[in-house]
Design an enzyme around this catalytic site. Structure first.
Site, PDB file in Angstrom:
ATOM      1  N   PRO A  88       0.810  -1.224   0.000  1.00 33.76           N
ATOM      2  CA  PRO A  88       0.000   0.000   0.000  1.00 33.76           C
ATOM      3  C   PRO A  88       0.838   1.267   0.000  1.00 33.76           C
ATOM      4  O   PRO A  88       1.842   1.383   0.719  1.00 33.76           O
ATOM      5  CB  PRO A  88      -0.827  -0.128   1.286  1.00 33.76           C
ATOM      6  CG  PRO A  88      -0.987  -1.595   1.460  1.00 33.76           C
ATOM      7  CD  PRO A  88       0.332  -2.182   1.017  1.00 33.76           C
ATOM      8  N   CYS A  89       0.383   2.235  -0.818  1.00 34.35           N
ATOM      9  CA  CYS A  89       1.184   3.428  -1.072  1.00 34.35           C
ATOM     10  C   CYS A  89       0.692   4.655  -0.310  1.00 34.35           C
ATOM     11  O   CYS A  89       1.347   5.704  -0.362  1.00 34.35           O
ATOM     12  CB  CYS A  89       1.162   3.746  -2.567  1.00 34.35           C
ATOM     13  SG  CYS A  89      -0.499   4.103  -3.208  1.00 34.35           S
ATOM     14  N   ASN A  90      -0.433   4.559   0.386  1.00 33.52           N
ATOM     15  CA  ASN A  90      -1.072   5.750   0.963  1.00 33.52           C
ATOM     16  C   ASN A  90      -0.103   6.643   1.731  1.00 33.52           C
ATOM     17  O   ASN A  90      -0.136   7.866   1.602  1.00 33.52           O
ATOM     18  CB  ASN A  90      -2.206   5.339   1.903  1.00 33.52           C
ATOM     19  CG  ASN A  90      -3.143   4.334   1.274  1.00 33.52           C
ATOM     20  OD1 ASN A  90      -2.695   3.278   0.827  1.00 33.52           O
ATOM     21  ND2 ASN A  90      -4.426   4.621   1.239  1.00 33.52           N
TER      22      ASN A  90
END
Length: 376
Positions: A88-90
């Site tokens: 996940p890049c958030n």
């Protein structure tokens, strides 16, 4: 080879891998099979099953596991030969709070490391946003842990500009490819296939050629209120809510103190690649047609991500929007996997130097919070 995935999303990486494996250049020497996959989003798992079943009929709800990766029994998962994870890049995006490894999503890469330790596959492919580069200490930590995980891996880390690889979208992602050191191989970055702007890889070409059939899935036309429609009519292709001239109708201006995000109500330039497709956001971030005063349909957005029209996304419209925006473009993944399979088989190919390494990651660089092409 059997493929395992974490954070598998709607299947962008998997479709790219299977398409690469079926390339006639390999003459049947690459036999890729689905092993298992995991994602916390139920709709994404259902999309993934439908997409991957075209390549491997064995995929099912028993092998595509819906649930939080933190509750996944990694040692109990079946053995695999290859592994992929778009962690996940958030918290690494240059848009938002940028909490990095201290955010809720930042540490999740470590579950990919756990898989490498437990399953020791021959190779892996990891993906994250270009903004990961600005978290230098974190990037170095991730590379260090991946390099020594399991049997040890030779890493090649590169910032891919997917518009240079036939994707009709300015999408920049850090891709880490690792190959077991005992194999004596090192992945080389495939040379760009479309390094210059071409009409064949423009937003117009992707959306209009061929024409999307009326009955295509996920193609509902968004509805807007009168104010939004009028605002879009006043915005020219390539302009956004901050650069458009609203002199004839000042009420259309957006009065938000301190906000100038370039993607707000930004209309596409038809003869250039799209700006970055995102998975979420408030009003004005849906990607807007260059001539019609409306947001794109999810099917049009999927085309900009290089998903075929037969890739049916499950869930309601907002869920589909999120799936499309968070995915890896299958076309980009395909080129990377083709180069990986060529490396494993000893087939030569044209390559370029990697744009990112552990040494480069350690060098401070200026951070741009926003740029004209959209958040990166």
């Amino acid at each position: 080879m059997t493929l395992g995935e974490l954070f598998s999303g709607p299947g962008g990486i998997a479709v790219g891998a299977f398409e690469a494996a079926s390339n006639p250049i390999f003459n049947g020497r690459v036999n890729l099979r689905h092993g298992w996959a995991n994602d916390y989003d139920y709709d994404s798992t259902q999309t993934y099953i439908g997409a991957v079943r075209k390549y491997d009929p064995q995929v099912s709800s028993d092998s595509v596991l819906h649930g939080d990766v933190r509750a996944l029994d990694i040692p109990a998962l079946p053995a695999i030969d290859g592994f992929a994870f778009g962690f996940p890049c958030n918290d690494y995006s240059l848009v938002g709070e940028r909490k990095g490894i201290n955010g809720a999503f930042g540490p999740l890469y470590s579950y990919g490391v756990d898989v490498l330790n437990a399953k020791q596959p021959d190779w892996f492919v990891a993906e994250n946003v270009g903004g990961l580069r600005s978290h230098q200490e974190t990037l170095l930590q991730i590379l260090d842990e991946l390099e020594v995980a399991g049997p040890g891996y030779n890493l090649t880390t590169h910032l891919y500009r997917f518009e240079e690889y036939g994707v009709p979208q300015k999408r920049h992602r850090v891709i880490i490819v690792g190959i077991r050191k005992s194999l004596g191989l090192r992945f080389r970055v495939p040379a760009p296939t479309t390094p210059r702007k071409t009409e064949q890889h423009s937003a117009r070409a992707a959306i209009e050629h061929p024409r999307i059939e009326p009955e295509a899935a996920n193609n509902e036309i968004p509805r807007h209120n009168d104010t939004v429609t009028r605002r879009l009519r006043a915005i020219k292709p390539g302009q956004n809510a901050w650069t458009a001239d609203f002199a004839d109708d000042p009420d259309l201006r957006i009065n938000v103190s301190g906000a100038t995000l370039s993607q707000i109500y930004k209309r596409l330039k038809p003869d250039e690649p799209s700006y970055t497709i995102t998975g979420s956001g408030g009003g004005g971030t849906s990607v807007y047609h260059w001539s019609e005063p409306r947001a794109l349909t999810n099917r049009e957005r999927a085309r900009l991500q290089t998903f075929g029209d037969d890739h049916v996304f499950h869930g309601r419209r907002q869920s589909v929007r999120k799936q499309v925006g968070m995915a890896v473009p299958p076309k980009g993944a395909q080129i990377i996997f083709e180069a990986l399979f060529k490396t494993l088989l000893g087939i030569d190919y044209v390559s370029v130097p990697a744009r990112l390494s552990k040494n480069q990651a350690a060098v401070p660089r200026p951070v741009r919070l926003f740029h004209v092409g959209g958040p990166q």
